[in-house]
Design an enzyme around this catalytic site. Structure first.
Site, short mmCIF file in Angstrom:
data_model
loop_
_atom_site.label_atom_id
_atom_site.label_comp_id
_atom_site.label_asym_id
_atom_site.label_seq_id
_atom_site.Cartn_x
_atom_site.Cartn_y
_atom_site.Cartn_z
N LYS A 70 44.55 28.86 -24.66
CA LYS A 70 45.37 29.98 -25.14
C LYS A 70 46.65 29.50 -25.83
O LYS A 70 47.65 30.22 -25.86
CB LYS A 70 45.71 30.96 -24.01
N GLY A 71 46.59 28.31 -26.40
CA GLY A 71 47.75 27.79 -27.12
C GLY A 71 47.61 27.92 -28.63
O GLY A 71 48.56 27.67 -29.36
N THR A 73 44.35 26.75 -30.13
CA THR A 73 43.45 25.67 -30.52
C THR A 73 42.42 26.12 -31.55
O THR A 73 42.09 25.38 -32.48
CB THR A 73 42.72 25.08 -29.29
N TYR A 261 48.08 35.56 -39.67
CA TYR A 261 47.56 34.96 -40.89
C TYR A 261 46.05 34.74 -40.81
O TYR A 261 45.52 34.36 -39.76
CB TYR A 261 48.26 33.62 -41.17
N GLY A 277 44.36 37.22 -30.58
CA GLY A 277 45.52 38.03 -30.93
C GLY A 277 45.53 39.39 -30.27
O GLY A 277 46.18 40.32 -30.76
N ARG A 278 44.83 39.53 -29.15
CA ARG A 278 44.84 40.81 -28.44
C ARG A 278 46.25 41.12 -27.94
O ARG A 278 46.99 40.22 -27.53
CB ARG A 278 43.89 40.77 -27.24
N PRO A 279 46.65 42.38 -27.94
CA PRO A 279 47.97 42.72 -27.43
C PRO A 279 48.06 42.43 -25.93
O PRO A 279 47.11 42.67 -25.18
CB PRO A 279 48.09 44.23 -27.72
N HIS A 280 49.21 41.90 -25.52
CA HIS A 280 49.41 41.60 -24.11
C HIS A 280 49.75 42.87 -23.33
O HIS A 280 50.38 43.78 -23.87
CB HIS A 280 50.55 40.60 -23.94
#
Length: 313
Positions: A70-71, A73, A261, A277-280
């Protein structure tokens, strides 16, 4: 001596060209991304031919993206796949962190790499390597001069992103879910045994890597900066890998709907899978503050280890 012998053995593997009758294995990418096989024409990873292109071979990677989970990659790998002198492995191999795969041997590992031309760099990415106790020693045994890429983001945000991925995976599989606060806090105190928190203790994992590799062989990509403006971070990676500068600003465009992007290459446009990119979820402010305070000392230690700082809260 053991590392030297293993590296010598690797050179044999790297120069073993595929026989003409061997057919390319077609990988189904199920790692939450679009098809990696849509790169530039000169990129072997951009096609799935019925037989290997003349002059290519399957080689062990010259660079590995070791993490972190989750960085960023997947974004990093797909952006590097734009470069014509990069060939990327289609799947997360988990060779060095899973005992059952490591027991299959280097030949099994090499066969999972893409066909590449001699001038290309093969790159594999498995985010689990960074937090694996065994991966550094095993990778060093394969090639102690390999160049490693590590992409990191704000460790507290990474914890929440880690939770978010597991949350949606459990929903999709009709499994029960818990609120993030119930995982972050146990008996009124921060649950430091929670795996998502353990993965964000970058200093602890980095020490393990620095026992086997000098800092100069580990390039740290700022994951937060990569999302805001990909090109400068990718140019740093090109220099680190001694690649000619081929990635340019026109390879990226900001997708207003997705909020990040996307990639443009060879006349085609592609974005990361919708799972990225799911909302937290919202997190209780007191609990979040507890988490950030706990991580601060680990962050400071990490900054000293890598001799640089990051803009983390």
């Amino acid at each position: 001596m053991a590392c030297f012998l293993a590296s010598t053995f690797l050179l044999v593997l790297q120069t073993y060209a595929a026989p003409p009758e061997l057919t390319q294995v077609s990988f189904d990418i199920t790692m939450g991304s679009v098809d990696l096989h849509s790169g530039l024409p000169g990129n072997v990873s951009g096609a799935v031919p019925s037989s290997p292109p003349p002059g290519t071979s399957k080689r062990a990677p010259q660079s590995i993206i070791i993490g972190v989970r989750k960085g960023g990659t997947r974004a990093l790998l797909e952006m590097l796949d734009i470069h014509p002198e990069v060939a990327v492995a289609a799947t997360e191999v988990h060779f060095f962190d899973w005992d059952e795969n490591y027991a299959k041997g280097f030949e099994w590992y090499r066969e999972l790499m893409p066909y590449s031309y001699p001038q290309q760099i093969t790159i594999e990415k498995t985010p689990g390597y960074f937090t694996s106790a065994l991966a550094p020693d095993r990778i060093c045994a394969m090639n102690c001069s390999i160049k490693l890429l590590l992409i990191l983001r704000d460790p507290a945000d990474r914890v929440i992103s880690d939770y978010t991925q597991v949350y949606f995976n459990r929903l999709e599989n009709h499994k029960p879910v818990q609120a993030i606060e119930n995982l972050l806090v146990r008996n009124g105190a921060l649950n430091i045994r929670y795996k998502a928190i353990q993965r964000s203790l970058y200093d602890i994992h980095m020490r393990n890597w620095l026992r086997h590799f000098p800092l100069e062989q580990i390039h740290i990509v700022d994951g937060d900066a990569l999302i805001r403006n990909p090109l400068p971070e990718l140019q740093k990676v090109e220099r680190f890998l001694s690649l000619p500068p081929r990635i340019v600003s026109s390879n990226f465009y900001f997708n207003q709907t997705k909020g990040f992007y996307c990639i443009r290459s060879d006349g085609r446009e592609r974005c990361l899978h919708e799972s990225k990119g799911r909302p937290h979820p919202p997190v209780n402010s007191t609990v979040l503050q507890q988490l950030r305070l706990y991580l601060q000392e680990h962050n400071r230690t990490f900054f000293r280890l890598v001799k640089r700082t990051f803009d983390w809260q």
